[in-house]
Motif scaffolding. Structure first.
Motif, PDB file in Angstrom:
ATOM      1  N   VAL A 129      70.781 -42.646  57.888  1.00 33.05           N
ATOM      2  CA  VAL A 129      69.416 -42.501  58.382  1.00 33.05           C
ATOM      3  C   VAL A 129      69.420 -41.672  59.660  1.00 33.05           C
ATOM      4  O   VAL A 129      70.258 -41.892  60.544  1.00 33.05           O
ATOM      5  CB  VAL A 129      68.803 -43.892  58.655  1.00 33.05           C
ATOM      6  CG1 VAL A 129      67.392 -43.739  59.211  1.00 33.05           C
ATOM      7  CG2 VAL A 129      68.806 -44.718  57.382  1.00 33.05           C
ATOM      8  N   PHE A 130      68.512 -40.723  59.741  1.00 39.19           N
ATOM      9  CA  PHE A 130      68.314 -39.925  60.956  1.00 39.19           C
ATOM     10  C   PHE A 130      66.852 -40.029  61.364  1.00 39.19           C
ATOM     11  O   PHE A 130      65.966 -39.739  60.549  1.00 39.19           O
ATOM     12  CB  PHE A 130      68.637 -38.447  60.699  1.00 39.19           C
ATOM     13  CG  PHE A 130      70.087 -38.154  60.450  1.00 39.19           C
ATOM     14  CD1 PHE A 130      70.917 -37.765  61.495  1.00 39.19           C
ATOM     15  CD2 PHE A 130      70.616 -38.270  59.170  1.00 39.19           C
ATOM     16  CE1 PHE A 130      72.254 -37.487  61.266  1.00 39.19           C
ATOM     17  CE2 PHE A 130      71.951 -37.992  58.941  1.00 39.19           C
ATOM     18  CZ  PHE A 130      72.776 -37.593  59.992  1.00 39.19           C
ATOM     19  N   THR A 131      66.623 -40.424  62.604  1.00 38.46           N
ATOM     20  CA  THR A 131      65.241 -40.421  63.119  1.00 38.46           C
ATOM     21  C   THR A 131      65.245 -39.657  64.437  1.00 38.46           C
ATOM     22  O   THR A 131      65.138 -40.245  65.518  1.00 38.46           O
ATOM     23  CB  THR A 131      64.709 -41.856  63.332  1.00 38.46           C
ATOM     24  OG1 THR A 131      65.697 -42.608  64.046  1.00 38.46           O
ATOM     25  CG2 THR A 131      64.419 -42.520  62.019  1.00 38.46           C
ATOM     26  N   PRO A 132      65.334 -38.323  64.361  1.00 41.64           N
ATOM     27  CA  PRO A 132      65.522 -37.510  65.552  1.00 41.64           C
ATOM     28  C   PRO A 132      64.234 -37.210  66.313  1.00 41.64           C
ATOM     29  O   PRO A 132      64.254 -36.352  67.187  1.00 41.64           O
ATOM     30  CB  PRO A 132      66.132 -36.221  65.006  1.00 41.64           C
ATOM     31  CG  PRO A 132      65.594 -36.135  63.618  1.00 41.64           C
ATOM     32  CD  PRO A 132      65.363 -37.525  63.129  1.00 41.64           C
ATOM     33  N   GLY A 133      63.176 -37.903  66.002  1.00 40.47           N
ATOM     34  CA  GLY A 133      61.949 -37.678  66.744  1.00 40.47           C
ATOM     35  C   GLY A 133      60.889 -38.632  66.248  1.00 40.47           C
ATOM     36  O   GLY A 133      61.029 -39.212  65.165  1.00 40.47           O
ATOM     37  N   ALA A 170      74.896 -34.516  63.537  1.00 41.95           N
ATOM     38  CA  ALA A 170      74.729 -35.284  64.778  1.00 41.95           C
ATOM     39  C   ALA A 170      74.993 -34.392  65.984  1.00 41.95           C
ATOM     40  O   ALA A 170      74.284 -34.470  66.999  1.00 41.95           O
ATOM     41  CB  ALA A 170      75.686 -36.481  64.770  1.00 41.95           C
ATOM     42  N   LEU A 209      72.131 -32.168  66.757  1.00 38.59           N
ATOM     43  CA  LEU A 209      71.019 -32.887  67.376  1.00 38.59           C
ATOM     44  C   LEU A 209      71.215 -33.021  68.881  1.00 38.59           C
ATOM     45  O   LEU A 209      70.247 -33.071  69.644  1.00 38.59           O
ATOM     46  CB  LEU A 209      70.869 -34.282  66.749  1.00 38.59           C
ATOM     47  CG  LEU A 209      70.143 -34.334  65.405  1.00 38.59           C
ATOM     48  CD1 LEU A 209      70.208 -35.738  64.815  1.00 38.59           C
ATOM     49  CD2 LEU A 209      68.686 -33.900  65.572  1.00 38.59           C
TER      50      LEU A 209
END
Lengths: 258, 258
Positions: free
Chosen positions: A36-40, A64, A67
């Motif tokens: 899971v990526f929630t970069p914003g 990663a 980011l």
């Protein structure tokens, strides 16, 4: 091998991945294949991977790293659409494989990986895309809004049923588990624990679950499964009793004919 | 491709084959892949084929030719055990492929075929054997007394269920049909009509049926199938409601983490 699936529904997305990896039959291990990526605050991504484990790990590390890079370097935080995100992951995947091509070729190994990327950016529709080792992608279709990577054949019938039944998120999560169970039963290279992620459209977060081999729900699913399939078969009229159902009467082969 | 399966039960044997053949996607046809030989009062054979259609047809022609040859030439009438019969079919298959090897190689085609041979000779136990293109064979095991050739992955879960449920001949025939339906739904290269043969141990004959696409039983099976699978899923507790079933509580990813 691996089995990962993603389903796109009107109210959200369902993702499920197994965790079994193997390098030969005598080197079996457990690794997450659902990330899971929630970069914003305006974006949530789920990335599922199948294929070479070293490649998928380096791809995740590079995502990663990008980011955290200063400035305006491309990353999951800078892409503005799901298809741009898919192309970006596809490029990173190709860079990783190209970097190791000489070494991989000398040992005859296939270092490629295939991904499913799902999620939502801003107000655009949530979507799921399959990213090929070549770096390009396909979207799930409207008629069959699911994607599979890895050992996809064993559990496909369950996803077809889900589509026809117009399942909601809760039912789709069960269908994903049934599809996974059907696969793991038939193929030793797919196994528990299973990672499940459920994304509700427009929400800021995912719910994640891990279903272990000894979980109550898997045991219950196995029981219900056999009970209901056998019930369906018992309700079905006997093939042999219904002569009108077959093209001709039974053929009795007498000795000597062939 | 093709899908053929055979199940060995305490009271007899069940065979099912599809009939779709294709040479490329634009050349699709219908051919029997389930063939019955009863070359004497003490023996019944069913031969199912997957692979190159020209090879399987020449093998069948040669088996028939050998049966009509005068004298003591080896044939399905002269073999004394099922494993001898399997080795004989394997030899014929290799002879056919070898005869065309040069021509096949020049076009890059794979001319091999794989067979399932089932039946009974005299008082020996009825059996099913899978004959490889190499000419050797394997028997179905006692723990999983079924064999599959062709597109075997999609319908395997049904056969596993049959084994665990200790099905009789009538139920096994339905299970064979369900396994075939699951395969044909997921893979365009497998299709109806379906040929079904049922052999009761010690009997002198087979019952044969052909199930067409518009048959009542197939339609009924499709309905019952979805009804009961959805019933099983609705009986299953929701994956998301049962926190005690998962390794940890749902993980909420806050923006910024990855």
């Amino acid at each position: 091998m691996t089995y990962c699936l993603a389903i796109r529904l009107n109210d959200g997305l369902v993702f499920m991945s197994d965790t079994r990896t193997n390098a030969g039959l005598d080197n079996i291990s457990t690794y997450r294949k659902l990330h899971v990526f929630t970069p914003g605050p305006d974006r949530t991504f789920v990335l599922q991977s199948a294929g070479n484990l070293a490649t998928t790990q380096e791809v995740l590390d590079r995502l990663a790293h990008d980011l955290q890079a200063p400035g305006t370097a491309e990353s999951l935080a800078t892409v503005t659409t799901m298809y741009e995100a898919a192309l970006y992951v596809g490029r990173v995947s190709r860079i990783v494989v190209d970097a190791h091509r000489a070494g991989l070729m000398s040992s005859g190994a296939d270092g490629t990986a295939t991904f499913i990327l799902g999620g939502q950016i801003g107000d655009a529709a949530a979507d799921i895309l399959l990213i090929y080792p070549e770096g390009n992608y396909i979207r799930a279709s409207d008629d069959r809004p699911f994607l599979q990577i890895g050992e996809s054949k064993y559990g496909k019938f369950m996803l077809d049923i889900a589509v026809r039944a117009h399942a909601n998120l809760a039912v789709a999560a069960k269908i994903a588990l049934a599809s996974m169970m059907s696969t793991a039963r038939a193929n030793l290279s797919v196994g528990p624990p299973y990672d499940l992620a459920i994304y509700r459209n427009g929400s800021a977060h995912l719910d994640e679950f891990r279903i272990t081999e000894d979980s109550v729900i898997l045991e219950r699913l196995r029981e219900l499964w056999e009970k209901h399939i056998m019930a369906a078969l018992h309700e079905l009229p006997a093939v042999t009793d219904l002569d009108e159902l077959v093209a001709g009467a039974p053929t009795h082969h007498s000795p000597g004919s062939s």
